[in-house]
Each structure stands twice: as C-alpha cells, then as structure tokens.
Design a protein around this motif. Structure first.
Motif, PDB file in Angstrom:
ATOM      1  N   ALA F 208       0.798  -1.218   0.000  1.00 49.59           N
ATOM      2  CA  ALA F 208       0.000   0.000   0.000  1.00 49.59           C
ATOM      3  C   ALA F 208       0.835   1.274   0.000  1.00 49.59           C
ATOM      4  O   ALA F 208       0.292   2.367   0.154  1.00 49.59           O
ATOM      5  CB  ALA F 208      -0.966  -0.012   1.186  1.00 49.59           C
ATOM      6  N   ALA F 209       2.134   1.164  -0.175  1.00 48.01           N
ATOM      7  CA  ALA F 209       2.959   2.364  -0.369  1.00 48.01           C
ATOM      8  C   ALA F 209       2.728   2.911  -1.775  1.00 48.01           C
ATOM      9  O   ALA F 209       2.949   4.101  -2.026  1.00 48.01           O
ATOM     10  CB  ALA F 209       4.437   2.031  -0.173  1.00 48.01           C
ATOM     11  N   PHE F 210       2.282   2.036  -2.688  1.00 44.41           N
ATOM     12  CA  PHE F 210       1.954   2.433  -4.051  1.00 44.41           C
ATOM     13  C   PHE F 210       3.029   3.310  -4.682  1.00 44.41           C
ATOM     14  O   PHE F 210       2.746   4.364  -5.247  1.00 44.41           O
ATOM     15  CB  PHE F 210       0.598   3.143  -4.076  1.00 44.41           C
ATOM     16  N   VAL F 213       3.036   6.976  -3.455  1.00 46.84           N
ATOM     17  CA  VAL F 213       1.770   7.705  -3.331  1.00 46.84           C
ATOM     18  C   VAL F 213       1.394   7.904  -1.861  1.00 46.84           C
ATOM     19  O   VAL F 213       0.963   8.991  -1.460  1.00 46.84           O
ATOM     20  CB  VAL F 213       0.636   6.980  -4.080  1.00 46.84           C
TER      21      VAL F 213
END
Lengths: 248, 248, 248, 248, 248, 248, 248, 248
Positions: F208-210, F213
C-alpha cells in the motif's frame, strides 16, 4: 450470397409469384445480416485516403509481416504503429517498398500521395521525450495526405520558446499538442490560436505523473475551450482526427 | 415509410421496369435504416414477460407519473425503481392500480402474473442494511414471473447463520447475493452451491468501503468460480439476469 | 435445542425405535450444522461434469506436472489455465493424454465427453487481441460439456460485423463477450438478445485502459440489463458460469 | 560529548559554583538532544526477545552479508526477510550458522530459543499461493519465541475446510490470516473465534485484485470486529504484532 | 467416514454402552462439522463481557429505540455507535437507564461492570478533531471492562507534547492511536513503546486527505512494526480489538 | 532576423519615411515572436549559478554523452540526474573532467565553485533506502553553491535518533526531508524548526505504499505548516528549490 | 515536578552524596519526558511573529468564539481560517477588535504590525474562482508581516494577461500561485522567474478535475524546477511557507 | 503607457539621437510586457463569432446579472452555462433580451445571427438523462452560428434506434456524442461515419459509474479512430470545438 437471397425475392416478384407487398413482408422477416454487405461499400467509401492500420506491439515479426503483406495486396496506404526494427526487418522482406520511420516507431507503405488536407497541421511537443508520440502523429497525418509542420520542445516552463514560434501555430488549420508531466501545453497553445487543438497526453514523467494520468487529467480540464483529448500516447489517434478535420 | 420505398422497388420490378439484379443493386444503395424497423418485432418478441422499467431517481413526481401512465397504456408489467413515496403518490393518481413496495423503493403495476421461471430464485443479504437492494432484486424477479425465497442477515462474520439455512440455498436454481462492506458473502455462498450466483455489491459501509468499491472488488475477485457481478446497488440488474437464467 | 433434537434421536435408537443406520439417515436431513460432513457428498455430486482446475501461472513446469498428474489419478476432466508450452511439455511426460490448446494457453485432459449443456454457448470477442481470453472461455465450456460457437473480431467500431452475425447470437442459450479497451461490446450484444450475457473485460489496450479497468467499469455500467461481469481476463470464470447456466 | 556538558554542570554544582536551582535552570536551556542518548538503554530494554530485522529485497548479496554479519556480532536473533537463495549463500559464508527458510524467503540466525509467547499463534492462509507470506509470519513468530500452528488452504469458497479445522483456531491465543483475491477469510475466521485476528492482504490474484488492494479493502471493511490489518504481503509485521500480543 | 463415526456412536447407544446424554456429550467433542450447533455455546461463551452493538447511523430514532430496547431485554451491556441526540432521546424513553456520551456519539447501557482487562488501554489522538473517534474507542473499551487513559492532541508536528507524556504510553498494555491528515502518529508512538498499537485513521483533513485515505495509507505503511490498522473512523473496532488483547 | 525587421522600422523612422506614431502602430501589428529574443538575456541572467540539467534516464550512453559535451562548451556547471555508470563512462570519454556521484546516480561537471547560498541546507532521510534521492538533492544543492549537512536514517519510528540530532536541523536555513513508506518525517521535522521544509516523497516501500503515493499524500496533508512538497523521488527539484531559497 | 526530580539530583551532588559522574549516570536512567518542558521555550521562540491559527470549519460559532478569545488573552496575531460570517459575529462579540476578510473567509486580530518579510510576496490566481484561496494566502502573509502584491485572473489560456504583468512577478521575492482545473499556471510562472514558487491547487473545476486532484497532479509534475506544492485549497499553508522564506 | 515608451524610442531615432541599431539594442532591454498589448487585437480577431462565455454555477444571481450585463455592453453573443432559473430572472431584469434555454440550463443573448458553420453539426445522446449536456452543446453550437440536428436516446443497448437514424449522422460535418454509464456510444457512432466525433462523457449513472469516470475512460479508449474527448458534462466545450471545426 446474401445478395443472392434478395435477388431471388425480386425474381419471384418479377415472375409474379409474389406481390410487392408480400415481398416487403418477407424481407421484413429475413435475418438482418442479409443486408449487412451494403455497409461494406459505404465503409469503403469512407476510407478513401485512409490508411489501413495495424497496432504492431505484441505481435511477432512474422505475424506482423504476414498481416502487412496481406494488406499490401489491396491498394492504398498501410501504417503499422508501435513497430520495432526487428518487426520492420521481417516486413521489409515481404514488402520491399515498406519504410521505417524510427522516431515514430512506424512502418509505412505509401502508395497514395494525394493531398487530402486543405491546410497545414502543426504538431507540437512539450519536451524532446514526447517526440516519438508526436512523430507518430506526424507520420499518420502525412500518410493521410496532409502537410505537417513540427514545433518541438516548446514546453510551458520556457514560454518564450513557444511564443517565438507563434507563426507556425497561426499557419495551421489544426494543431496537435503532445505533452507529458503536467500536460499544460495544450491550454497555452489553445489560448493562442482559434483553431481546434487535439491534445495527446504522453506517458513521459515519473512519480505522480502516473504514466500519463496527470497529463490526461490536466488536458481534460483545460481552461482553453478549443481543446479535445485522445488516449495517452495515442499519436496515431491525434493524427487521424486532425486529418479528418483538415479534409473538411 | 421505409417499407414504402422498398415496396416501390418491388413494384418497379413487378412492372418490369427494373430487373431483379438492378433492384438488388439499388437496394444496396438505399440507406441502411430503411430496414431498421424489422428489428422492432424481434425486439418486442424478446420482451415477452419482461417489465417495462423506469429509473425514477432524479425525476420529478410529475415526470414519473407521466412516463408511468404512458407505459401503462400498453399491456405488460411496469416497474419504477428507486422511487420515493412522493413519486408513488403522483403515479397512484394516474394509475390507481400501481403499488408501492417500500423496502424496495419500487413502484409496480403487475398485470401479467404468469410464472416464467422454472425454479426458485434465492435472494440473500449479508446485513439488514443491504435489504433495500435485495428487495429491489426480489421485486424485479417476482414481476418477471419468478418464485423468490429470501435469506437475509447471514453475513460471513456469523457463518453459522448461513450454514443453518443451506436448505434455502440448495432449493434455488439461481442465487442473488447482496453485500456491502467487504463483499465476502458471494464467495462463501458460491462455494456451498453448484448453481449460478449473481453478486450485487452494495454501497453499505463507511471509510475504506468507498461506497461499494471495496465490495465490488471483493466480488470481482471471488475465489468461487460460479460468481458474476453487477453494478453497485443494482438490485434490479441482478433480479433481471437471474430471471433470464431461471427461464432457461 | 439442536442438542435436544439429536438427543431425541439417540433416545429413539436406545429404545430400539430406530436402527443406527436409520438414525444416520435422519441426521443427514437435519439442518446443516448438525451434519457438516454431508457436504462432501453433496459437493461431490455438484461436481459431476465439472473439471478439476489448476491456475498454472507462477508454477514451475515440475510443480504443475506433479499437481496435474495427481489430479489425473481420479476420473473426470482436468484443466490447467494460463499454462505455457514449457509447462505442457512437463505435464505431457507424466500424463501423455494431456493436450495443449495454444490460443487458450490451456492444458486439458478430457475423459468425460458427455454433453451437459442443453443449448449452445456463443463466445464473442471484440478484437483479435481478446482471443486468448475468449479461447480460455471456449475450452472451459467445452470441457464442461457444452457446444460452443465462436464469433470473433466484431467490435463496436464496425457494428456491421456484429449485425451480420446475429444468427450466431440468436442461436445461443448463453453468450460470453470478451472485450478490452472501452468494453462496449457486451452492451450492444446485450441489447440484441434476450438471454444472459457474461461479460469479460480484458487487459487489452494501453494508456487510460489501465490494464482492463476501463473495460471493467464500462461493463459494470452496461445499459443492457442482461449483463453480469467477471474479473479482468477471467475467461475461465465466464466459461464456468455460462456452463452452469446452460445446464439448467 | 553530550554527557560531558551535563557532567560539567554537575561539577559546577559540586564545586558550589552553581546552586541546584541555577543548574536546573541552565539544564532547561540546554539543547534537547543532549539527553537523547538516554533512550538507547530504554530502547534496548524494549527489544528483549525481539529479533534484529533486515529487509533483504533490493540489496546485493554482498551488502546483505555485510549487514547480517555485523548484526551477528551482538547477541540475539537475526531475521532477513524477502531474501533469495543467492543472498543466503553470501550470508552463509560469513555467518555459517545462518539458516534459510525457503518458503518464507527468510534467512535467520536463532540464538535465543526462549519461549516468550504464553499461548499458540495460529497462522491461516486462504490459498496455497498465500503460503510464502504466511510462512514469513510463521518464521517471525517462531524467532520471537512463539509456538505456531499452521492452517493452510482453507479459503472461503470451500468453507467446510475451515470449519473442519476449528480446533486449530480455538486453540490459538492470536490468529494471523493471510489472503489475497477478495480477502474474505479474516471476516469468517474472526466470526468463529473470540481472540484478536491480524489480517494480511496478499498480492495474490489478477485483474481487479490490483496486487492486493482488493484484499486490503476487504479486510479494512471486515464485518468481524476483532480484525486489524497490516500492509499487503507484510507477513513479518503480522508475526511481529501477534508475538507482542502473545507475550501479554 | 464421518457418518461412520456417528453410526458407531448410535450403535453404542443402542447396545446400552452409552446413555443418550453421554452420546450428546461425545458428539460435542467430535470435529466441527459433525456438531455445528456447538458453535452456539462456544459463541455465547465468547461473548461474556462483550457488548451488543448497534450501528445507529442511518436508522430513524424510532427504529433505533426499538432495536435498543429489544436488546435490553437480555442481560449484558449495549452500545449504539454513531448515534445522535435525537436518537438518544427516543432510546431514553424506552430504556431509561441508557446514557449518552456526546463526544463519542454513543448511547450505552452498562449493566456488567466487571473489569475484564488486565492492564490499561491508552487512547491517543493527534488533534482535537480526532477526539470523537478516540472517544468511541474509549467508550467501547470501558464498556468491555477496561481501564482507559486518554492522551489527546499530541500530533507529530509538536513532538514535545507526545514525549512529555510518555508515561501514559509506557503504562499501557495496548495503545490505540487516532489520527487524520497524514496519519503519522502511530509510527512515532509505535517506535516509543513495545506493546501492540491499534491505529485508527480518521476522516479529518481536507483536499488530498481524501476523507481518511491519506491517513489510512500512512498507517498501512508504518515503519513501526507493532502497528496494525482498522477502518477509517472505526473507533469502535479499535476499542474492541484492544479490549480482546487486554483480556489475554 | 527578428531584430532585423525591427531595425528596418527604426531605419524608416530615421529616414523620415515613418513618423514615430506610425512606427508604433506598425510594431503593434508585427507578429509577437519578433521580440521573443529579448527574453533570452533575461533568462540567462536568471541562470547565474544555476546548473544546466539533463534527465539521463531513458537516454543511451551515446546520446547522453553528446548532450553533456555540447552543454560543456558553455561555461557553468552541468548536472545529469538518474545516470548509470555506463552512461558516465561514455560522458567521461568526451568530458574528462566530469565526475560521477554514485549514491546520487549523478554525473556532474563543476566549474563555478562560488558559494551562492547564505546558510546551510540540511538534507534529512528517513531510512537508508531513501539515501539515493537524498544524495540527488545534496549534489544539486552543492552544485548550486550551497553548504550541505546530511542527517540520514532518522525515521519517525525511532524518534530519538532525530531528536539527538536537532543541532543539525537548527543550524539549517532550509531543510529537505526525504521519506518513503508513510512519509511522516517532514511533519515531525517541520514541528521542530521554524524554517522552510521541502518534503520529497520517495518510492521506497511495498504494498500500500503504491510507489510513493502514500508518502506523497502524507506530506501533502502534513500538520506542520512550513512544509511544501515536490514530486516522488524528485531529489533534484528539492535541491533546486532549497538552493533558490538559500540565496534569498 | 519533573524539574523537581532533577533538582534533587543536583542537591545530592551539592551535598557530596553523588559524584558528578554518578549523577550523569542516574540522569541517563531518568525517564525521557522529565526534560520535555525544555522545548516549550524553544518552541515559543520559534513563534515570534507567527500568528496563532485556528481552522474554523466544522466548529460552532460559540466554540470558535471561545477558542479565539482565549488565544486573544496572549499577545500576537490570531488567524481563523475557513470562517463564516456567522462565526465572525460570535467572535466579534467576545473580541471586538477582530476583523473579517470576506473573500478570504478569514477572521483576524492583528496586534503585531512589524514587517518581518524582507521583500514582496506575489500572490497569483489563474481564475476569479481561485480568489478565495489566494486571499487566504494574502491574509496569512500580511498577518505574518509581509507586503503582498496580487495578480489575479491570469490563467494560461490567455497567456498575454500573465506576460503583460511580468513586472509584478519580477518584483517578488517569493511567488504563490493558486490554480484549479489543469493547474498549469505554476509551471508557466515558474519558467518566467528565478525565485521560489509555492503552488496551491484549488478545488475549482468539475468532472475530471476531481476536486483539485487534477491540479495537484499537474503541479507535482511541473516542468519548472522552482515549484513546490501544498495541499488542495491550502492558501494558509502557502502564505505561511512564503512568509518563512521571505524572512530569510 | 507601454506604447508611449516605444514611441519615445522612435522619436529619439527620428531626431537622430539614436541610430536604428542603438534603438534595437534598447528595445531588447525593455521589459517584455511593454508589447503585451499587441496581442489584444489579434485575440479579438480570433473571437469573431465566438460568444463571450460565463460559467454561472456558484455565482449568486446578482453577481451573474452584473457580469452578464457588463458583457452585454459590447457587441456579440453572450452565453451563461449551468445557470438556474433564479439566475436568469436576475439577468433578465438587467438585460431584457436575454433568453433562457431550460433543458440546457443556459442563458443566452444572441445578436450575431450569421451562419459561420459550413455544414451541420449532429448532437447525439445515449439516454434521456444525457439531454441537458447535449442541449448545452446545441445552444453553444447554435450561438456560434451553426445548424444543429439532434439525435437523442439512441444508446447502444438498443442499437436499432441508432441505425434507423444513420441519415442524421451521415448528413453531419461534425458529430457530438454525449453518453454516461459505460460511454460506449461514441465508438459505435465513430465506426458508422467518416467525420470527427467529439465525445462528451456525462455524470449520468450510479455506483461504478463514478460520476462520469467510467464513461470518460470508455471514450478515451474508443476503438474508433475518429473520436476525441472533452471533460465530463462539458457540453459547452464540445459545442465550441465542433463549431471551430465546422468553420474550417
């Protein structure tokens, strides 16, 4: 074949076996696709001066060569976009007159050299990295019979470069603008001229550029009213739309 | 009118003014839409037992009443989805036999009571908040001539509630599952049975539920192979698809 | 309560009113949670005609061959999806009767050739690039005992190609539609027919296609009411759902 | 150095050059960081039984070997996550007692074998593809002094597999659940037990799974109240949190 | 096989070797699927000290009052989250002993005052706007029998406020951290202590806070290993998980 | 050329063929770009002490070498960012005085060693993986004539590391903070000091660090008011902005 | 209290009960927070000339009035952002000297009129709809002791409006640029000047503007190197950062 | 003023005080904006036949009336988009000849009735809910001097409705297509004709329509090459671009 089934209907009418009303009634119940062929002509008419187009990416050199040479058996121009040198080598063997435009990554076979466009199309790029997309637009427009003027590397952070070349813009009947990163150039160009602007977001940039999404959103929200947008990196589409406009 | 132009063609053939071949040639150049009407019949045929449907949201009570009553001049059932009580009051005045199903927020006029469905449709909801969407599916399926069994509030966090009601599931020929939040119920239901499951994500939830997106993604990625998905809160669509399946 | 009903059963056995076998039989019909084991039988029953399925992607040829050959020790059909030629070579050595369907990237072992489907399943693709996904659906449906008709390269930008083949669509009991890019084809197909449509978004496209997301969203929002959707590139899932429907 | 400036202050007080009150006043104006070192002890205390951890991905074998061997000069356990066999070979040369756990992709050096956990930690996976993440959680928990029980391949589409193993769940003091695709398993597990559940979304799946986003959203929206979530594929984090809980 | 083990049980009853009661007792210890009903007991046991919970948002005051009073006929504590004053007024009429905690927007009825938690739970908020979420966690934890210490308005931009209150943190057995905007506080808190941290993203913020998404992502990516996360604004969930941990 | 057309205008005025008013009128109608050159001087003035910058990524070693050597024919400093060793080797051959800073992945040619900055710039990184981005900022700032102090690996999960180094922060006139994962460090740093903070999200992290982002959103929502943000991994931009500030 | 424990330490040293070294050793083990208070002074020092700031949105008029009047008991300037007229009326009653700046939606109390800024800050807006955000920046900068020049409605689609006002830009020491929609203006402004540009995306626009996201992404990807960005609609933040820069 | 400073330069040349070369040199150093005015004429020229446009949404009736009446003091047409009846009432008082087009939500004042367009513009809508956007395009095109033909409610799920009206399409020189939900109509229309298609995604739909995003993505990925796209609900922009094209 389909034409045949209809001809039979007419034949029956001619021979008095069916009244016109009965024939219309029967026609009503013929499957729709029996008349599908009618569209082919119309469609072909539409295509006068339009190239046959192949999206080369993801095809093997052999596959592309086969498709390209099959298309070459008909007249007209042929364009393969997103093509590599390897693919070109394979095409070249089968279609010796095919040419490769390296910056545009395009293979083309031009047999119809008629000028269909009434004016000039200007193709503008924000940076040098946007040039492959811009060149795809150029090749497409040229193959569709247009005179094209290039205006490259005139991004908005050095606005004087653009302003110093307003002549090119003002001579164009349609303008294509390719830009990545923030995609701001179409708005500025759109504000300087009174003709349609086709904006092409490119996937140039990094981080929050999200492979062209930032540019795409910027262009969709352009504060210049004469801007419409095509898909990310879709130089072909921009060249195609601009060519249609320039024929009007 | 269109039929007329074709009749003239036949007439000319009949009178020997055109050979069948010439007629076919002319037909080839008639605008396509001249035969468009043929589709109407076919289409109407398709619609046997299908309700006429209006999406009521965003329409004024007056507008809805007008549309509803116009549809009521033909036979068949009518369904207005996402309708408020106010809208119903207006419809009721013009179409006294119209009924309101409050939990489904649906107005309906049922005149065709034939059972088109061959088996039962089970409509399952994960929570009580999903019931309005589930009821929309129920109303749709009933109006399309199906027997429906409800199974509500059997979300996966209390799996025994679902397991204790496997009878309902196993009696169904098609199952509709409505769930918000994580949207996990269709996978569990899908694993328990061997018939098609239509999953409906609902906008129930908060925060990272993103108004049904979490449930939608969950359902798209269901590890049960017999699940297909319709739009968020689209109880109508699920009821419609299930009804078509149940007619087969 | 549940404990009570079981105690009564034991009591009846103790008093000789029921034989142990009769008691087990009754237990079998008690509500689910009393008899979870029953699921195995039921489950097996469910699986009549269903292939065993392996998702080959990410497995080494050796791993896949081992899994495939172990499954082959039971009866029934076996399907490995997303399999490469290399994987097939390894499987072939252990299970000589295994076959490879290249366009579908599927390895299959078919031993049950019974026709379970009552009608035909039509598999439609928008472009030629969507064919691998479509073929995965075809293989799945065929292995599950269905007769399949293909209708490929009938995307909406050349609507006459679709209309000219409406016969294929109208003969089908269920229709699978695979499309990338804007994913518009299921809506058009859905509007032409009255049977369930399973839509499969494919990852074909570039730029704002976002690897199938644009197509997925398009299909979720289909204005045709008979469309439901499976995951991006999930040809197997579409074939599976369609097969279940076609058995009804 | 920092200690030095404070020692001078004490020295001045001892020599009567400053009253205690004046010293406190001066201390008040000393830069904050002069006492920062005090935290080191405290921090170390915190770490009793905690492994030193290195994230191996993106490091060269040489770099990892150097870091690992440097950490090995202190006592305590060491864990390198996301490590390849090549990296392990390099580590092994420098730290011969290091071990490689292939399914977990972890290199570990265990010197502290004390059991810090008071009960068992259950590690559950939905599918076989989720096992690497689950094993990372297992290794972490074991290295932190916990007894671990595995329960793999019990995804929600075959709910009986999970139910048949409720014993494992009910014996655990904390449960870790790893699942990709729709990420529904934690909700079901959470509903079956009364202890904390740590959910780990995995990047397993394709299409609308979006590399773990669908599972993450599903878990965030779990309808079971005893579920909290860590990052996608973060088996280490789950093992770490579960270990802390199990020490309480 | 399972049927077999049950048949044997019946056989033993029939032969008088087991009384029906003993058989039921044994059945209770058979693996799950034989005895799903057992879950009820277990489940009930699980719930000792757990409140009954209602999500009040979206319910009319009358609906909430009805649900609340029905739950009140059983023993145990009751909690209605996201409740308005209007809803409370309606509940109060039916259940006079119900109380309203305004900052937490919670209605509660506490009848079980036993302390189930073994230590303290610290509830931390980054800003004053996060307090309603924090208070929901507080109410939940208190109702589940925990001693709670609050530490509010200690966001990371004034790190000294947090550091000056490390005592509160170090006294806690579990810590809940509520933060909106960038959601950084759990990482800092997590680094200061050695016990589990439950992070709650709040929807506080504007613009690129995206109603809690920025905070959620920040927390999912926390560089502190002892952090796990619940849904945006889910103070209840955090209080619930923390209470379960504190009972261990 | 442009200057020429204006010179002609002046010539005509001098020769009395045009009145000054007439000349102004004509000037009014000259195309705008005729005076575009005026901006060059101004622009150059702007650039005193600014390096010429090339984004090396995606260029072949030959292309980069050509561009770099062409820029080297003018005076001033040159910076190529995101450059590989291979690219450097090619540049080195053509511009022997060029240097490579490996951690920053930067090629530079420094000829102007003047100190333009009035104070120090502190460059802070959260983890060791963020160092390449931080070093790009360092190289940029140094090449633009600034004294730089580094403060690396002081992420928020070990807040004491940061606090122990507050001296470095308090000595800086501008601070650059590079952080991936949750991107929380700029808020903490911003709260400790009273000078501008330039935050650089890095693509470090997973799940979820994408790819930066999460960090970007965290920084955009910083609760510290002295923080502004540049693009993900844009160490160059941060160094550039900080240098401009430090010259004021 | 904390000071007390340290004073005791000094006292013991003074009385010779502890050597300075022993005292340092003990200090080392005192809890960290005992010296937290030291930061208050430092922090206060930081704040010379900084206004106290309240985010008014979401607070009742009464709450805001209470906070505002409490802050007013200390010296210095006070700023309430996103305040309505109703809120101002309530504040005005308690703090009669408070003023309301309607276009900025700001309540302010200015008591410190010292000029802290060394030069001018230019505040630029793309459109008239961006003015409220721009005015918030203006008010903030003025309250922090800066001279501000406005340049409004100079969006990029009419680039001449901007160019005709380059004087304003070139006189500024820092420039703030507020723009919604495509957010292109900061890039153009950044290219025209050599000082830092603070870009503020605004939520102005519709459709694919996504409430400021398009502008935010555009600004993050600005091709001008002197641009850094604050949150959507964060005029206050931009004014604050610019003020800090202008003090240097 | 600016003209004045240049006139002085010419005056000096005329009086022999400056040579032409010296004058050019001086001009070179005059600030750029001195010649900014030159653009006004050019710009005005651009605007022949273009309406002055105001975006009414978010303006008070009084504000709109003031702006509208000020614009009315110049010649030419005026268009206010997204205007309410209340706004119109206020405008009407000040500009009695203003008219309101309710379906388009547009206020207009038409004084220039010249036909600038060379052919017809067709405006197509998929559903009846898309009509307001379509009508905004119609009003814009008419006000810019075009003949417009409407073709409404011809969405792709009932393809025969579109095909039956191909005449309208084939008569147009440019086609505007407005569609919400899946946004598939432009692709079908684009495939039927050979002129430029301007696609307008509308915010019609629910759930995964995401207020026009699904339609926008669908249109960006259109498989028809003659489609370009404007912002969601931007009927004005489509009408404007189409008008520019139709003038060519």
């Amino acid at each position: 074949m389909n034409a045949e089934s209809i001809r039979k209907l007419f034949e029956q009418v001619r021979r008095g076996k069916l009244s016109p009303d009965e024939a219309v009634e029967r026609l009503r119940h013929l499957p729709f696709e029996d008349l599908g062929f009618a569209k082919l002509d119309h469609h072909r008419a539409l295509r006068v001066g339009m190239p046959e187009v192949v999206f080369a990416e993801g095809k093997t050199p052999a596959q592309l060569a086969q498709i390209f040479s099959r298309l070459a058996t008909h007249g007209g121009n042929i364009l393969a976009t997103r093509a590599s040198k390897e693919q070109f080598a394979a095409v070249k063997k089968k279609v010796p007159k095919a040419q490769y435009r390296e910056p545009a990554r395009a293979i083309l076979l031009q047999r119809d050299h008629k000028k269909y466009g009434k004016g000039k199309i200007a193709v503008v790029s924000a940076g040098t990295s946007d040039i492959p997309v811009a060149e795809e637009a150029v090749v497409t427009a040229e193959l569709m019979g247009n005179e094209v003027e290039r205006l490259y590397d005139v991004g908005v952070a050095g606005i004087h470069r653009l302003l110093a070349n307003r002549g090119t813009l003002s001579r164009a009947r349609v303008v294509i603008v390719c830009a990545g990163m923030e995609g701001a150039l179409p708005s500025v160009v759109g504000g300087l001229i009174g003709v349609p602007v086709i904006a092409v977001p490119t996937s140039i940039g990094y981080g929050a550029a999200f492979k062209g999404v930032a540019a795409l959103l910027g262009m969709m929200n352009s504060c210049a009213s004469n801007v419409s947008v095509v898909n990310i990196d879709n130089g072909f589409g921009a060249g195609y739309v601009a060519s249609l406009i320039n024929r009007l």
